[in-house]
Design an enzyme around this catalytic site. Structure first.
Site, PDB file in Angstrom:
ATOM      1  N   TYR A  11      16.800  -5.405   6.103  1.00 29.25           N
ATOM      2  CA  TYR A  11      16.801  -4.048   6.691  1.00 29.25           C
ATOM      3  C   TYR A  11      17.498  -4.030   8.056  1.00 29.25           C
ATOM      4  CZ  TYR A  11      14.789  -0.056   9.202  1.00 29.25           C
ATOM      5  OH  TYR A  11      14.607   1.045   9.979  1.00 29.25           O
ATOM      6  N   LEU A  33      18.804 -13.421  -0.350  1.00 27.18           N
ATOM      7  CA  LEU A  33      18.528 -12.247  -1.195  1.00 27.18           C
ATOM      8  C   LEU A  33      17.112 -12.252  -1.780  1.00 27.18           C
ATOM      9  CD1 LEU A  33      21.995 -11.723  -2.964  1.00 27.18           C
ATOM     10  CD2 LEU A  33      21.137 -10.673  -0.864  1.00 27.18           C
ATOM     11  N   THR A  35      14.448 -11.074  -0.061  1.00 27.53           N
ATOM     12  CA  THR A  35      14.005  -9.715   0.273  1.00 27.53           C
ATOM     13  C   THR A  35      15.180  -8.789   0.591  1.00 27.53           C
ATOM     14  OG1 THR A  35      13.708 -10.373   2.587  1.00 27.53           O
ATOM     15  CG2 THR A  35      11.753 -10.472   1.189  1.00 27.53           C
ATOM     16  N   PHE A  73      18.107 -13.228  11.721  1.00 30.86           N
ATOM     17  CA  PHE A  73      17.074 -12.293  11.261  1.00 30.86           C
ATOM     18  C   PHE A  73      16.264 -12.862  10.101  1.00 30.86           C
ATOM     19  CE2 PHE A  73      20.604  -9.484  12.618  1.00 30.86           C
ATOM     20  CZ  PHE A  73      19.948  -8.566  13.400  1.00 30.86           C
ATOM     21  N   PHE A  76      10.371 -13.870   7.188  1.00 30.54           N
ATOM     22  CA  PHE A  76       9.391 -12.942   6.614  1.00 30.54           C
ATOM     23  C   PHE A  76       8.692 -12.217   7.757  1.00 30.54           C
ATOM     24  CE2 PHE A  76       9.337 -16.194   3.057  1.00 30.54           C
ATOM     25  CZ  PHE A  76      10.083 -15.414   2.192  1.00 30.54           C
ATOM     26  N   TYR A 141       2.175 -14.333  11.368  1.00 26.95           N
ATOM     27  CA  TYR A 141       3.544 -13.867  11.570  1.00 26.95           C
ATOM     28  C   TYR A 141       3.924 -14.009  13.043  1.00 26.95           C
ATOM     29  CZ  TYR A 141       7.260 -10.521  12.502  1.00 26.95           C
ATOM     30  OH  TYR A 141       8.401  -9.920  12.961  1.00 26.95           O
ATOM     31  N   ARG A 282      -6.712  -2.623   8.473  1.00 30.31           N
ATOM     32  CA  ARG A 282      -5.901  -3.697   7.895  1.00 30.31           C
ATOM     33  C   ARG A 282      -6.048  -4.903   8.818  1.00 30.31           C
ATOM     34  NH1 ARG A 282       0.587  -2.821   7.744  1.00 30.31           N
ATOM     35  NH2 ARG A 282       0.339  -3.536   9.880  1.00 30.31           N
TER      36      ARG A 282
HETATM   37  N1  UDP Z   1      -0.104   1.676   8.378  1.00 32.17           N
HETATM   38  C1  UDP Z   1      -0.951   2.567   7.715  1.00 32.17           C
HETATM   39  N2  UDP Z   1      -0.760   2.774   6.388  1.00 32.17           N
HETATM   40  C2  UDP Z   1       0.230   2.160   5.682  1.00 32.17           C
HETATM   41  C3  UDP Z   1       1.099   1.265   6.357  1.00 32.17           C
HETATM   42  C4  UDP Z   1       0.911   1.037   7.709  1.00 32.17           C
HETATM   43  O1  UDP Z   1      -1.863   3.135   8.325  1.00 32.17           O
HETATM   44  O2  UDP Z   1       0.323   2.383   4.462  1.00 32.17           O
HETATM   45  C5  UDP Z   1      -0.292   1.442   9.819  1.00 32.17           C
HETATM   46  C6  UDP Z   1      -0.575  -0.007  10.203  1.00 32.17           C
HETATM   47  O3  UDP Z   1      -1.950  -0.321  10.061  1.00 32.17           O
HETATM   48  C7  UDP Z   1      -0.115   0.006  11.666  1.00 32.17           C
HETATM   49  C8  UDP Z   1       1.065   0.976  11.654  1.00 32.17           C
HETATM   50  O4  UDP Z   1       0.901   1.768  10.468  1.00 32.17           O
HETATM   51  O5  UDP Z   1      -1.137   0.548  12.484  1.00 32.17           O
HETATM   52  C9  UDP Z   1       2.422   0.300  11.608  1.00 32.17           C
HETATM   53  O6  UDP Z   1       2.376  -0.657  10.543  1.00 32.17           O
HETATM   54  P1  UDP Z   1       3.698  -1.262   9.911  1.00 32.17           P
HETATM   55  O7  UDP Z   1       3.273  -2.116   8.749  1.00 32.17           O
HETATM   56  O8  UDP Z   1       4.687  -0.178   9.651  1.00 32.17           O
HETATM   57  O9  UDP Z   1       4.325  -2.159  11.078  1.00 32.17           O
HETATM   58  P2  UDP Z   1       3.691  -3.379  11.943  1.00 32.17           P
HETATM   59  O10 UDP Z   1       3.033  -2.705  13.125  1.00 32.17           O
HETATM   60  O11 UDP Z   1       2.750  -4.132  11.077  1.00 32.17           O
HETATM   61  O12 UDP Z   1       4.882  -4.165  12.336  1.00 32.17           O
END
Ligand code: UDP
Length: 331
Positions: A11, A33, A35, A73, A76, A141, A282
């Protein structure tokens, strides 16, 4: 003279390759390739399919091409996946960096710009978080990327490999004509998921938690347009080419938006209802991540041009409407 971009079919990588080619640079792309999408790579870039951990393959590309600078870049980047598959992250991200540095050293290539992340800060002690603040990741990560920063620091001391670590906050958006954009399988990122709901290919958005220590209880993040991010990579390489010393820069806008605010902005931009509900938290998400970006603006002279989440979402929406199935729409 060519710029080597590892992960150039992903991306952020593909948008940066596109940007560099359009600015007149010769660009060589490496991507396995896994992802990434070959259709996302600008046709004027030279493409090699292979893995950053494959030393013989990398050696061959460095033999074939006149590489003067590297942008890395190839990693993961999904926080929740890293929580359950940490070794996958340390293997690809951290081990990949070691192999790349070994090959760069063997070939006398001394400049690298690479994707680090706000996740290296963990739960910041203050907001906005500055480059000099404590880095204490709360997910594998972020830990894998912090190790990459540390490894490269020692490679600089020993071999004089100069680096810029760009610590991304939340990257979103697409090329303004909607010709390339974000397409992960499966999709995990907030903005593209909201686009799928707006488009009707996903029934609803689940917001992960509304009991965080923020104004509306949902996580607050700092969104940067992918084109502004691409520009920062070019500026960072120029910074190294001018003979400056290794350092790290935050890439964020310095403005925080909550998940609820992003949803509202997307409803405004798309004119769609976008059904949403609150789900459980999450794993691995800090309350708030907002960048102090004055160092990046002052030193790199970086000026984000699309510094408004509506513009970011508008470009994502155009890409989504032009390519409802992402890159599987490409012939
Ligand atoms: N998020 C959410 N629902 C989703 C995907 C992401 O609420 O289906 C939230 C996630 O918990 C975080 C924010 O969106 O608070 C950004 O998450 P994303 O995975 O886009 O990027 P990250 O911050 O992990 O790099």
């Amino acid at each position: 003279m060519a710029i080597l971009v590892l992960g150039g079919a992903g991306y952020i990588g593909s948008h940066t390759v596109d940007y560099l080619v359009e600015k007149g640079n010769k660009v060589v792309v490496i991507d396995n390739l896994v992802t990434g999408h070959q259709e996302a790579v600008h046709p004027d870039a030279t493409f090699y399919r292979g893995d950053v951990r494959d030393k013989a393959f990398l050696d061959n590309v460095f033999d074939e091409e006149d590489i003067t600078g590297v942008i890395h870049f190839a990693a993961f980047s999904v926080v929740p996946e890293s929580m359950v598959k940490p070794l996958k992250y340390f293997n690809n991200n951290t081990v990949g960096m070691i192999t790349l540095l070994e090959v760069m050293q063997a070939h006398g290539v001394k400049r690298i710009v690479f994707s680090s992340t706000a996740s290296t800060y963990g739960t910041p002690e203050r907001i906005p978080v500055a480059e000099s603040d404590v880095q204490k990741p709360i997910n594998p990560y972020g830990a894998s990327k912090l190790m990459m920063e540390e490894i490269i620091h020692w490679a600089d001391i020993a071999y004089g490999i100069k680096f810029v670590a760009l610590r991304y906050f939340n990257v979103a958006g697409a090329k303004l004509d909607g010709s390339i954009g974000e397409d992960h399988g499966p999709e995990t990122h907030l903005v593209p998921i909201i686009m799928q709901v707006a488009q009707g290919t996903r029934p609803e958005l689940q917001i992960f938690g509304d009991d965080y220590d923020t104004a509306d209880g949902t996580n607050v993040r700092d969104y940067v347009h992918v084109i502004d991010l691409a520009d920062a990579h070019m500026l960072a390489l120029n910074y190294l080419n001018e003979g400056n010393d290794s350092t790290a820069f935050n890439l964020g806008s310095s403005t925080g938006f909550s998940n609820r605010q992003i949803l509202e902005a997307a409803r405004e931009v798309t004119g769609r209802e976008i059904p949403a509900k609150i789900g459980p938290r999450r794993a691995g998400d800090p309350d708030t991540l907002v960048a102090a970006s004055s160092k990046t603006r002052d030193v790199l002279k970086w000026t984000p041009r699309y510094d408004d989440v509506h513009e970011i979402i508008r470009s994502s929406w155009l890409w989504t409407q032009k390519h409802p199935q992402g890159y599987s729409d490409f012939e």
